[in-house]
Design a protein around this motif. Structure first.
Motif, PDB file in Angstrom:
ATOM      1  N   ASP A 284     -21.441 110.716  37.105  1.00 42.25           N
ATOM      2  CA  ASP A 284     -20.989 112.025  37.558  1.00 42.25           C
ATOM      3  C   ASP A 284     -22.074 113.081  37.401  1.00 42.25           C
ATOM      4  O   ASP A 284     -22.650 113.237  36.338  1.00 42.25           O
ATOM      5  CB  ASP A 284     -19.759 112.415  36.738  1.00 42.25           C
ATOM      6  CG  ASP A 284     -18.900 113.418  37.463  1.00 42.25           C
ATOM      7  OD1 ASP A 284     -19.469 114.391  37.987  1.00 42.25           O
ATOM      8  OD2 ASP A 284     -17.684 113.213  37.505  1.00 42.25           O
ATOM      9  N   GLU A 285     -22.315 113.821  38.480  1.00 48.60           N
ATOM     10  CA  GLU A 285     -23.283 114.912  38.385  1.00 48.60           C
ATOM     11  C   GLU A 285     -22.877 115.917  37.313  1.00 48.60           C
ATOM     12  O   GLU A 285     -23.702 116.539  36.676  1.00 48.60           O
ATOM     13  CB  GLU A 285     -23.411 115.619  39.741  1.00 48.60           C
ATOM     14  CG  GLU A 285     -24.195 114.805  40.753  1.00 48.60           C
ATOM     15  CD  GLU A 285     -23.814 115.106  42.194  1.00 48.60           C
ATOM     16  OE1 GLU A 285     -24.643 115.652  42.905  1.00 48.60           O
ATOM     17  OE2 GLU A 285     -22.681 114.790  42.592  1.00 48.60           O
ATOM     18  N   ALA A 286     -21.552 116.060  37.094  1.00 42.24           N
ATOM     19  CA  ALA A 286     -21.058 117.047  36.132  1.00 42.24           C
ATOM     20  C   ALA A 286     -21.415 116.706  34.693  1.00 42.24           C
ATOM     21  O   ALA A 286     -21.485 117.577  33.845  1.00 42.24           O
ATOM     22  CB  ALA A 286     -19.545 117.214  36.250  1.00 42.24           C
TER      23      ALA A 286
ATOM     24  N   ASN B 124     -13.378 115.581  46.099  1.00 48.85           N
ATOM     25  CA  ASN B 124     -14.499 116.377  46.591  1.00 48.85           C
ATOM     26  C   ASN B 124     -15.441 116.826  45.484  1.00 48.85           C
ATOM     27  O   ASN B 124     -15.038 116.952  44.330  1.00 48.85           O
ATOM     28  CB  ASN B 124     -13.981 117.658  47.282  1.00 48.85           C
ATOM     29  CG  ASN B 124     -13.064 117.375  48.445  1.00 48.85           C
ATOM     30  OD1 ASN B 124     -11.838 117.420  48.321  1.00 48.85           O
ATOM     31  ND2 ASN B 124     -13.638 117.074  49.584  1.00 48.85           N
ATOM     32  N   ASN B 125     -16.663 117.111  45.884  1.00 48.01           N
ATOM     33  CA  ASN B 125     -17.576 117.873  45.047  1.00 48.01           C
ATOM     34  C   ASN B 125     -17.771 119.233  45.696  1.00 48.01           C
ATOM     35  O   ASN B 125     -18.266 119.321  46.828  1.00 48.01           O
ATOM     36  CB  ASN B 125     -18.948 117.170  44.932  1.00 48.01           C
ATOM     37  CG  ASN B 125     -18.954 116.106  43.862  1.00 48.01           C
ATOM     38  OD1 ASN B 125     -18.205 116.187  42.889  1.00 48.01           O
ATOM     39  ND2 ASN B 125     -19.824 115.114  44.023  1.00 48.01           N
ATOM     40  N   PHE B 126     -17.335 120.276  44.997  1.00 45.72           N
ATOM     41  CA  PHE B 126     -17.519 121.654  45.483  1.00 45.72           C
ATOM     42  C   PHE B 126     -17.358 122.501  44.225  1.00 45.72           C
ATOM     43  O   PHE B 126     -16.273 123.006  43.932  1.00 45.72           O
ATOM     44  CB  PHE B 126     -16.473 121.993  46.549  1.00 45.72           C
ATOM     45  CG  PHE B 126     -16.796 123.177  47.437  1.00 45.72           C
ATOM     46  CD1 PHE B 126     -17.851 124.038  47.158  1.00 45.72           C
ATOM     47  CD2 PHE B 126     -16.026 123.434  48.572  1.00 45.72           C
ATOM     48  CE1 PHE B 126     -18.141 125.114  47.997  1.00 45.72           C
ATOM     49  CE2 PHE B 126     -16.294 124.502  49.417  1.00 45.72           C
ATOM     50  CZ  PHE B 126     -17.352 125.342  49.127  1.00 45.72           C
TER      51      PHE B 126
ATOM     52  N   ARG C  95     -22.979 109.308  51.679  1.00 41.81           N
ATOM     53  CA  ARG C  95     -23.215 108.644  50.396  1.00 41.81           C
ATOM     54  C   ARG C  95     -23.551 109.689  49.333  1.00 41.81           C
ATOM     55  O   ARG C  95     -24.591 110.343  49.384  1.00 41.81           O
ATOM     56  CB  ARG C  95     -24.366 107.648  50.585  1.00 41.81           C
ATOM     57  CG  ARG C  95     -24.982 107.003  49.342  1.00 41.81           C
ATOM     58  CD  ARG C  95     -23.999 106.210  48.512  1.00 41.81           C
ATOM     59  NE  ARG C  95     -24.656 105.164  47.726  1.00 41.81           N
ATOM     60  CZ  ARG C  95     -25.248 105.364  46.531  1.00 41.81           C
ATOM     61  NH1 ARG C  95     -25.291 106.544  45.979  1.00 41.81           N
ATOM     62  NH2 ARG C  95     -25.797 104.331  45.905  1.00 41.81           N
ATOM     63  N   CYS C  96     -22.664 109.832  48.351  1.00 40.20           N
ATOM     64  CA  CYS C  96     -22.940 110.744  47.232  1.00 40.20           C
ATOM     65  C   CYS C  96     -23.890 110.060  46.255  1.00 40.20           C
ATOM     66  O   CYS C  96     -23.827 108.842  46.064  1.00 40.20           O
ATOM     67  CB  CYS C  96     -21.652 111.134  46.520  1.00 40.20           C
ATOM     68  SG  CYS C  96     -21.909 112.111  45.008  1.00 40.20           S
ATOM     69  N   VAL C  97     -24.727 110.842  45.619  1.00 37.47           N
ATOM     70  CA  VAL C  97     -25.674 110.339  44.621  1.00 37.47           C
ATOM     71  C   VAL C  97     -24.935 109.682  43.454  1.00 37.47           C
ATOM     72  O   VAL C  97     -25.492 108.855  42.731  1.00 37.47           O
ATOM     73  CB  VAL C  97     -26.597 111.500  44.168  1.00 37.47           C
ATOM     74  CG1 VAL C  97     -25.865 112.494  43.282  1.00 37.47           C
ATOM     75  CG2 VAL C  97     -27.865 111.000  43.479  1.00 37.47           C
ATOM     76  N   GLU C  98     -23.644 110.020  43.287  1.00 39.49           N
ATOM     77  CA  GLU C  98     -22.830 109.435  42.210  1.00 39.49           C
ATOM     78  C   GLU C  98     -22.369 108.010  42.515  1.00 39.49           C
ATOM     79  O   GLU C  98     -21.669 107.410  41.709  1.00 39.49           O
ATOM     80  CB  GLU C  98     -21.589 110.299  41.957  1.00 39.49           C
ATOM     81  CG  GLU C  98     -21.897 111.692  41.456  1.00 39.49           C
ATOM     82  CD  GLU C  98     -20.683 112.632  41.553  1.00 39.49           C
ATOM     83  OE1 GLU C  98     -20.661 113.623  40.803  1.00 39.49           O
ATOM     84  OE2 GLU C  98     -19.791 112.386  42.381  1.00 39.49           O
TER      85      GLU C  98
ATOM     86  N   TYR D 225     -28.588 111.954  50.224  1.00 36.30           N
ATOM     87  CA  TYR D 225     -27.464 112.024  49.307  1.00 36.30           C
ATOM     88  C   TYR D 225     -26.634 113.280  49.601  1.00 36.30           C
ATOM     89  O   TYR D 225     -27.165 114.312  50.043  1.00 36.30           O
ATOM     90  CB  TYR D 225     -27.956 112.018  47.858  1.00 36.30           C
ATOM     91  CG  TYR D 225     -28.519 110.676  47.447  1.00 36.30           C
ATOM     92  CD1 TYR D 225     -27.720 109.530  47.515  1.00 36.30           C
ATOM     93  CD2 TYR D 225     -29.833 110.545  47.019  1.00 36.30           C
ATOM     94  CE1 TYR D 225     -28.222 108.288  47.168  1.00 36.30           C
ATOM     95  CE2 TYR D 225     -30.350 109.303  46.671  1.00 36.30           C
ATOM     96  CZ  TYR D 225     -29.541 108.177  46.744  1.00 36.30           C
ATOM     97  OH  TYR D 225     -30.043 106.949  46.410  1.00 36.30           O
ATOM     98  N   GLY D 226     -25.340 113.160  49.306  1.00 29.51           N
ATOM     99  CA  GLY D 226     -24.376 114.190  49.689  1.00 29.51           C
ATOM    100  C   GLY D 226     -24.695 115.595  49.211  1.00 29.51           C
ATOM    101  O   GLY D 226     -24.301 116.563  49.869  1.00 29.51           O
ATOM    102  N   PHE D 227     -25.416 115.720  48.102  1.00 31.51           N
ATOM    103  CA  PHE D 227     -25.634 117.079  47.588  1.00 31.51           C
ATOM    104  C   PHE D 227     -26.497 117.935  48.509  1.00 31.51           C
ATOM    105  O   PHE D 227     -26.500 119.156  48.406  1.00 31.51           O
ATOM    106  CB  PHE D 227     -26.174 117.070  46.146  1.00 31.51           C
ATOM    107  CG  PHE D 227     -27.558 116.508  45.948  1.00 31.51           C
ATOM    108  CD1 PHE D 227     -28.684 117.316  46.124  1.00 31.51           C
ATOM    109  CD2 PHE D 227     -27.740 115.193  45.549  1.00 31.51           C
ATOM    110  CE1 PHE D 227     -29.959 116.814  45.909  1.00 31.51           C
ATOM    111  CE2 PHE D 227     -29.007 114.673  45.322  1.00 31.51           C
ATOM    112  CZ  PHE D 227     -30.123 115.487  45.508  1.00 31.51           C
ATOM    113  N   LYS D 228     -27.243 117.276  49.446  1.00 30.42           N
ATOM    114  CA  LYS D 228     -28.026 118.057  50.410  1.00 30.42           C
ATOM    115  C   LYS D 228     -27.103 118.750  51.423  1.00 30.42           C
ATOM    116  O   LYS D 228     -27.492 119.737  52.042  1.00 30.42           O
ATOM    117  CB  LYS D 228     -29.000 117.155  51.175  1.00 30.42           C
ATOM    118  CG  LYS D 228     -30.061 116.461  50.344  1.00 30.42           C
ATOM    119  CD  LYS D 228     -31.038 117.404  49.673  1.00 30.42           C
ATOM    120  CE  LYS D 228     -32.030 118.040  50.625  1.00 30.42           C
ATOM    121  NZ  LYS D 228     -33.005 118.887  49.869  1.00 30.42           N
TER     122      LYS D 228
HETATM  123 MO   LIG Z   1     -22.728 114.352  45.479  1.00 32.93          MO
END
Ligand SMILES: [Mo]
Ligand SMILES: Nc1nc2c(c(=O)[nH]1)N[C@H]1C(S)=C(S)[C@@H](COP(=O)(O)O)O[C@H]1N2
Length: 324
Positions: free
Chosen positions: A13-15, A87-89, A144-147, A240-243
């Motif tokens: 998890d990025e968190a 979601n990631n937001f 694709r999320c980096v997670e 990756y999705g964060f972009k």
């Molecule tokens: Mo992500």
């Protein structure tokens, strides 16, 4: 405050990174306009009851051109429920369920975007102006999320390059960057400084002009739900999705590489390029495999998320282990 235990399921998890970091900081300091708007839920209770009923009150987008074969993966789309409830937001909280719970309060209308920097036609541009000259298109892409979770989504949008070209970037413009709205009243997650708000992302100009890059305004035939980045977000499917930054209010052209949120936070974990690459592990987990939302077994992750034929040439002279 809870000491972050890191459960096995959360290690990607990025968190987790942010939790560690904000604990440290605490210790240190104190202990298409109307057409796109759909009907935003009046309040969270409203949103929650609609959600429970499973009703989609989002406006259907008419006259959308179907995706040509090169912009349509031949895989079953993820269930809409999964793509809009997980979601990631972080502007709405760091739990995967927070955005669907809290993003109903974001007002997406009126909406405008500030365009500035190395550009012949700067200004504040209403969302309708960004959308009108082009016909909306469907694009069915892997995401694709980096997670390590992933999905397949039928987005609706328009080529990013078409929009950017209209502002006439100067010959000095080598990068373009984007910012999300900053408004802690509407985005309660911004009351905590987990990120140096506003969320920022950026691309090299040739990446932005690539035909796979889009501004999305809808998904699954309807306008974007707020939790997925309404009313305007980026989709760059080989990264990756964060972009893929959400709820964009600024587009900035620059000669120098821009600062971007995740790269600033942890440059050894989140690169500026962030091209999906099964061979370059994240320092805390492998990127070789991924799990589609709604599926149980993992599958191999593909180089450039399966878009290598279309984009690998953009990086021909780069060492992708160093420039990850
Ligand atoms: Mo992500
Ligand atoms: N403004 C903003 N954009 C964002 C994020 C965010 O926290 N804030 N999260 C990113 C990350 S990490 C991912 S994986 C995707 C998730 O998009 P989705 O919720 O539509 O699946 O949005 C990206 N864009």
């Amino acid at each position: 405050m809870k000491i972050p235990q890191i459960p096995e399921s959360d290690v990607t998890d990025e968190a987790v990174f942010l939790n560690r970091r904000s604990l440290l900081r605490l210790g240190a300091t104190a202990a298409i306009g109307a057409s796109l708007a759909g009907c935003p839920a009046a309040n969270e209770a409203d949103a929650a009851s609609k959600e429970a009923a499973g009703a989609s009150d989002r406006r259907r987008l008419p006259n959308v051109a179907p995706a040509p074969p090169e912009f349509r993966v031949d895989e079953k789309p993820t269930r809409e429920r999964d793509a809009t409830r997980y979601n990631n937001f972080y502007e709405f909280g760091t739990d995967k369920k927070d955005p669907a719970r809290h993003a109903g309060r974001l007002r997406t209308e009126p909406w405008s975007v500030v365009v500035d920097g190395e550009v012949a036609k700067p200004g504040r541009v209403p969302l309708e102006t960004i959308l009108t000259p082009s016909r909306l298109e469907e694009r069915i892409y892997r995401f694709r999320c980096v997670e390590t979770w992933s999905m397949v989504v039928p987005w609706i949008g328009l080529p990013l390059g078409d929009v950017l070209a209209r502002f006439e970037p100067t010959s000095k413009a080598r990068f373009v960057s984007f910012e999300t709205l900053f408004d802690p009243e509407q985005m309660p997650g911004q009351r905590r400084r987990v990120i140096d708000w506003p969320y920022r992302e950026g691309l090299r100009m040739d990446e932005a002009m690539h035909p796979l890059s889009i501004f999305a305004v809808g998904m699954y035939g309807r306008v974007l739900p707020n939790q997925n980045g309404a009313p305007l977000r980026l989709i760059v499917p080989w990264k990756y999705g964060f972009k893929s930054i959400k709820s964009i209010v600024r587009i900035h052209f620059s000669e120098k590489r821009p600062h971007t949120s995740w790269n600033d936070l942890a440059p050894d974990e989140y690169g500026f390029y962030a091209n999906v690459n099964p061979e370059v592990a994240h320092p805390r987990w492998s990127q070789a495999r991924e799990r589609r939302l709604g599926e149980f077994r993992k599958r191999p992750t593909l180089p450039f998320n399966g878009y290598a034929d279309q984009v690998a040439s953009l990086y021909a002279d780069m060492d992708l282990r160093r420039n990850f």
